[in-house]
Enzyme design. Structure first.
Site, PDB file in Angstrom:
ATOM      1  N   ASP A 124      16.727  22.345  -2.002  1.00 50.62           N
ATOM      2  CA  ASP A 124      16.303  21.312  -2.945  1.00 50.62           C
ATOM      3  C   ASP A 124      17.357  21.202  -4.045  1.00 50.62           C
ATOM      4  O   ASP A 124      17.570  22.165  -4.803  1.00 50.62           O
ATOM      5  CB  ASP A 124      14.960  21.768  -3.546  1.00 50.62           C
ATOM      6  CG  ASP A 124      14.053  20.623  -3.895  1.00 50.62           C
ATOM      7  OD1 ASP A 124      14.565  19.578  -4.310  1.00 50.62           O
ATOM      8  OD2 ASP A 124      12.817  20.792  -3.777  1.00 50.62           O
ATOM      9  N   ASP A 226      16.368  15.848  -5.242  1.00 47.39           N
ATOM     10  CA  ASP A 226      15.237  15.735  -6.164  1.00 47.39           C
ATOM     11  C   ASP A 226      15.446  14.627  -7.199  1.00 47.39           C
ATOM     12  O   ASP A 226      16.495  14.596  -7.860  1.00 47.39           O
ATOM     13  CB  ASP A 226      15.072  17.073  -6.900  1.00 47.39           C
ATOM     14  CG  ASP A 226      13.915  17.056  -7.877  1.00 47.39           C
ATOM     15  OD1 ASP A 226      12.772  17.058  -7.423  1.00 47.39           O
ATOM     16  OD2 ASP A 226      14.172  17.020  -9.104  1.00 47.39           O
ATOM     17  N   GLU A 280      14.468  11.956  -2.432  1.00 50.11           N
ATOM     18  CA  GLU A 280      13.104  11.938  -2.953  1.00 50.11           C
ATOM     19  C   GLU A 280      12.924  10.663  -3.763  1.00 50.11           C
ATOM     20  O   GLU A 280      13.638  10.420  -4.720  1.00 50.11           O
ATOM     21  CB  GLU A 280      12.811  13.130  -3.871  1.00 50.11           C
ATOM     22  CG  GLU A 280      11.322  13.191  -4.218  1.00 50.11           C
ATOM     23  CD  GLU A 280      11.004  13.660  -5.629  1.00 50.11           C
ATOM     24  OE1 GLU A 280      11.910  13.805  -6.459  1.00 50.11           O
ATOM     25  OE2 GLU A 280       9.805  13.853  -5.892  1.00 50.11           O
ATOM     26  N   HIS A 347       4.342  19.535  -2.952  1.00 45.24           N
ATOM     27  CA  HIS A 347       3.976  20.358  -4.112  1.00 45.24           C
ATOM     28  C   HIS A 347       3.662  19.508  -5.346  1.00 45.24           C
ATOM     29  O   HIS A 347       3.355  20.062  -6.398  1.00 45.24           O
ATOM     30  CB  HIS A 347       5.141  21.302  -4.420  1.00 45.24           C
ATOM     31  CG  HIS A 347       6.373  20.530  -4.797  1.00 45.24           C
ATOM     32  ND1 HIS A 347       7.038  19.713  -3.901  1.00 45.24           N
ATOM     33  CD2 HIS A 347       7.025  20.398  -5.969  1.00 45.24           C
ATOM     34  CE1 HIS A 347       8.038  19.124  -4.512  1.00 45.24           C
ATOM     35  NE2 HIS A 347       8.058  19.517  -5.778  1.00 45.24           N
ATOM     36  N   ASP A 348       3.780  18.191  -5.260  1.00 44.18           N
ATOM     37  CA  ASP A 348       3.529  17.311  -6.410  1.00 44.18           C
ATOM     38  C   ASP A 348       2.215  16.554  -6.309  1.00 44.18           C
ATOM     39  O   ASP A 348       1.927  15.717  -7.180  1.00 44.18           O
ATOM     40  CB  ASP A 348       4.661  16.272  -6.537  1.00 44.18           C
ATOM     41  CG  ASP A 348       5.968  16.900  -6.983  1.00 44.18           C
ATOM     42  OD1 ASP A 348       5.928  17.931  -7.679  1.00 44.18           O
ATOM     43  OD2 ASP A 348       7.029  16.356  -6.631  1.00 44.18           O
TER      44      ASP A 348
HETATM   45  C1  GLC Z   1      10.524  16.067  -8.469  1.00 46.25           C
HETATM   46  C2  GLC Z   1       9.872  17.359  -8.020  1.00 46.25           C
HETATM   47  C3  GLC Z   1       8.863  17.774  -9.047  1.00 46.25           C
HETATM   48  C4  GLC Z   1       9.568  18.000 -10.355  1.00 46.25           C
HETATM   49  C5  GLC Z   1      10.364  16.775 -10.761  1.00 46.25           C
HETATM   50  C6  GLC Z   1      11.344  17.111 -11.837  1.00 46.25           C
HETATM   51  O1  GLC Z   1       9.643  15.014  -8.477  1.00 46.25           O
HETATM   52  O2  GLC Z   1       9.317  17.183  -6.753  1.00 46.25           O
HETATM   53  O3  GLC Z   1       8.159  18.927  -8.666  1.00 46.25           O
HETATM   54  O4  GLC Z   1       8.630  18.303 -11.340  1.00 46.25           O
HETATM   55  O5  GLC Z   1      11.136  16.247  -9.697  1.00 46.25           O
HETATM   56  O6  GLC Z   1      12.390  17.874 -11.302  1.00 46.25           O
END
Ligand code: GLC
Length: 578
Positions: A124, A226, A280, A347-348
Site C-alpha cells: 500500500d 492510496d 484507490e 478496511h474503510d
Molecule cells: C485511504 C485509506 C484510508 C486512509 C486514507 C488516508 O482512503 O484506505 O484507510 O484513512 O486513505 O490515508
C-alpha cells in the site's frame, strides 16, 4: 425448505483444476486480471509477540492458511514506520517497517514465504501525505527556508486566512493547520498528523520514485495507490462553492497535473517491473476512471471505484436495483478497455455481510456466501477482505471508548462540540464505522479468538466462538469451505475472468440474475437478495434444461421446472448452462 415442484436436482460440483491460460480473444490476458487478491489487515491478523497488535511474524505463521484459500495475491495495508494516527496511513519512514509489525528481516522472510507458496505481494503506497513525524516534515516546519519546505503545501500567515479546504478527519473539518514556528498554515486533507505532500515539487516526486524502486527491487508484485486521486492540487487555491465538500471527489480528485505525474511514474518506475497497480478511487465519472487505467494511457492497471461502496451506507437498507445498475454500468463501460477491481468491503467500510447481506443469525451464513458468489463471478479482479471468508460481521460497539478509528473518534468529538445528536451518531457508527472491519481475525474459540495472548488493541467480536477458522475448516458447509470452492471455481473458469457479462431482469427488487459467457461456456448466476422464498421465472432466453449446478449456498436440492427456479432466502446458485 420444501421443494415446491417435487422435481429436484442436487449437484454440488467443485472443479479444482490447475491454472489456465486461455482467455476471451478480445481481452489481453494478464496475471493480475486472473488473480484473486486477498486484502490482509496486518494490525488485526495475527499477533506473534503478545503485544495485542498483529505483526509480520504473525502473518508468517499463517502462510499455510493463506495458501489453503487458493488466493493468488495478498494486499497488505501499510506496514511502514508510523505513529499510527491513522493505523499506518501516516508514514514516518517509507523505507522501514513499523516497529509493532517487526523488522525488515521479517518483511524479507514474509515475502520469501509468500513467493515460495506462489502468492504475490501488493504493498500500500500512501503518497498523498506523510506523517507529521516524517523527517521531511520535521525539516520543512523548522524554517521557511529549509530545503524540505516545498515538500509540503504552506500558506504564510501574512496572506491572511487560507482559502477554506475540507479535511476528512479534522474535528473542525479544517484542512489548514496553523504552525507557530514558521507562522504558516500547512495543508492536511486527512488528519492534522497527515500533512499533504507537494507533488508539484519535482524533488519530492523523485524521492518517492526512488523509494518505490527500493520496494520493487525487493521483488514485490504490486502497488495499491492510496488516495492517489488527490495528489495533484490546484495551487491557485481558488474558492470552491458552498457545500463543495458533499461532492469532494469532484473538487479534490483528478487535479490538474495528476496524469502528468502518473505518466512520469509509469515511465520512471512502474514500466520497469512486471507488477500490478491499482488506483484507490477513480474520480467522479467513468471517463475519469478510464483515463487512469486504459491500456493505451500507460498509467495504472486497475480502477477501484467507490460507486458500489457508496451504496448501502444507510442503516435503513438499500435498493438491490441500485447495486445491479452500478455493477452493470461499470461493467459495460469497461467491457472493451481498462480493468476494474471488484470488492464489497475493505478496511474503510463495514463488514460486507452487515452492509449488503443480513447479519441476523438465521441469514448471516447464507447472505455472506451469496456475497462471496457475487464477488467471485463478476468481471474484474476480486479484492476480498480478510475475515469475510469466515462470515465475520460488524461488532457494533455501544461505547465510544471501544472505538479506535480516528475518523469515528474525531467525528464524535465534533458532534459533541456542536451539541449534535450523539445517540443517532453512535447508532450509525454501529453500521458504518471502519472499526467494524478492523476487529481481530477469528482463528479459533480460545481467548481473544487465538489472535493474541495479550490484550488486543481493539476488542474481538463476541461471535468468535462459532465464527472462526478452526470451527469452519472442518465443516463442509461453512462460509470458509464455500469461499475456497468459489475461488477454485473462479480459478478454473476463464469465462468468469474474461467472459462477457449480461444482466437479466434488472428491475427485480430481489433477484440479481446474470450470465458470464465466452465462445465456449455460459455460466448463469442467480442470487436472491431477500429473506423471501419464491419461484423465480428465468428470462426465456436462458435455457436451463441441461444446466449443471456448480455452486449452491444451501445444502439441499436445487429445484427447477421449466424455466422457474425455486429460491430460498439469500440463496445463491451458479449453473453451467448451454
Ligand atoms: C485511504 C485509506 C484510508 C486512509 C486514507 C488516508 O482512503 O484506505 O484507510 O484513512 O486513505 O490515508
Amino acid at each position: 425448505m420444501r421443494n415446491a415442484f417435487g422435481f429436484a436436482f442436487t449437484f454440488l460440483l467443485f472443479f479444482v483444476l490447475d491454472g489456465y491460460s486461455q482467455q476471451a480473444p478480445d481481452r489481453k490476458a494478464a496475471w493480475w486480471k486472473e488473480a484473486v487478491v486477498y486484502q490482509l489487515y496486518p494490525r488485526s491478523f495475527k499477533d506473534s509477540d503478545g503485544d495485542g497488535i498483529g505483526d509480520l511474524k504473525g502473518i508468517i505463521s499463517k502462510l499455510d492458511y493463506l495458501k489453503s484459500l487458493g488466493i493468488d495475491a495478498v494486499w497488505l495495508n501499510p506496514i511502514f514506520s508510523s505513529p499510527n494516527d491513522d493505523n499506518g496511513y501516516d508514514i514516518s519512514d517509507y523505507r522501514n517497517i513499523m516497529k509493532e509489525f517487526g523488522t525488515m528481516k521479517d518483511f524479507d522472510a514474509l515475502l520469501a514465504g509468500l513467493h515460495q507458496r506462489k502468492i504475490k505481494l501488493i504493498l500500500d503506497m500512501v503518497l498523498n501525505h506523510s506523517s507529521d513525524e516524517h523527517e521531511w516534515f520535521k525539516q520543512a516546519k523548522s524554517s521557511r527556508s529549509n530545503a524540505y519546505r516545498n515538500y509540503y503545501h504552506w500558506w504564510p500567515e501574512e496572506k491572511g486566512k487560507p482559502t477554506p479546504r475540507y479535511s476528512f478527519f479534522d474535528v473542525n473539518s479544517d484542512a489548514w493547520k496553523y504552525d507557530a514556528t514558521t507562522k504558516s498554515y500547512y495543508l492536511h486533507y486527512f488528519s492534522q498528523k497527515q500533512p499533504d505532500l507537494n507533488w508539484e515539487n519535482e524533488k519530492l516526486r523523485n524521492e518517492v520514485y526512488d523509494m518505490m524502486k527500493f520496494w520493487l527491487d525487493k521483488g514485490i508484485d504490486g502497488l495499491r495507490m492510496d488516495a492517489f486521486q488527490y495528489v495533484s492540487k490546484d495551487t491557485t487555491w481558488k474558492k470552491y462553492p458552498e457545500g463543495y465538500e458533499k461532492d469532494i471527489i469532484k473538487y479534490y480528485g483528478m487535479g490538474p497535473n495528476l496524469h502528468q505525474y502518473l505518466k512520469e511514474m509509469n515511465k520512471t518506475v512502474i514500466s520497469k517491473y512486471n507488477i500490478m497497480t491499482v488506483a484507490e478511487g477513480a474520480g467522479s465519472t467513468l471517463e475519469d476512471a478510464h483515463a487512469l487505467v486504459d491500456e493505451d494511457r500507460h498509467e495504472l492497471n486497475m480502477a477501484y471505484h467507490f460507486e458500489i461502496m457508496d451504496i448501502g451506507n444507510d442503516p435503513a437498507g438499500y435498493q438491490l436495483t441500485d447495486l445491479k445498475k452500478a455493477f452493470t454500468k461499470w461493467d459495460q463501460s469497461f467491457a472493451e478497455k481498462g480493468w476494474l477491481a471488484i470488492f464489497l468491503a475493505n478496511h474503510d467500510v463495514p463488514r460486507m455481510v452487515s452492509k449488503y447481506g443480513d447479519d441476523r443469525p438465521q441469514f448471516r451464513t447464507y447472505s455472506s456466501k451469496l456475497l462471496t458468489t457475487l464477488i467471485m463471478t463478476m468481471r474484474g479482479t476480486p479484492f476480498y477482505f480478510n475475515g469475510d471468508e469466515l462470515g465475520m460481521s460488524n461488532i457494533k460497539f455501544n461505547n465510544i471508548d471501544d472505538y479506535r478509528d480516528i475518523a469515528t473518534i474525531n467525528a464524535y468529538r465534533s458532534i459533541k462540540a456542536k451539541v449534535g445528536d450523539v445517540q443517532a451518531f453512535m447508532d450509525k457508527q454501529k453500521f458504518i464505522s471502519r472499526d467494524n472491519t478492523r476487529t481481530p481475525f477469528q482463528w479459533d474459540a480460545s481467548s481473544n479468538a487465538g489472535f493474541t495472548t495479550g490484550k488486543p488493541w481493539i476488542k474481538v467480536n463476541p461471535n468468535y466462538k462459532t465464527v472462526n477458522v478452526v470451527a469452519e475448516a472442518q465443516n463442509p458447509l461453512s462460509e470458509l469451505t464455500y469461499f475456497k470452492k468459489m475461488v477454485a471455481l473462479r480459478k478454473s473458469s476463464p469465462v468468469l475472468v474474461y467472459g462477457d457479462y449480461q444482466v437479466f431482469d434488472i428491475d427485480s427488487p430481489d433477484v440479481y440474475c446474470y450470465t458470464r459467457t465466452d465462445g465456449q461456456e455460459k455460466i448463469l448466476i442467480v442470487l436472491n437478495f431477500s429473506v423471501k422464498a419464491f419461484s423465480y421465472p428465468l428470462d426465456k432466453n436462458i435455457n436451463i434444461s441441461s444446466a449443471k449446478v456448480l455452486m449452491n449456498n444451501y445444502n439441499d436440492s436445487t429445484n427447477f421446472r421449466g424455466n422457474e427456479i425455486y429460491l430460498k432466502p439469500w440463496q445463491a446458485l451458479v449453473f453451467k448452462v448451454n
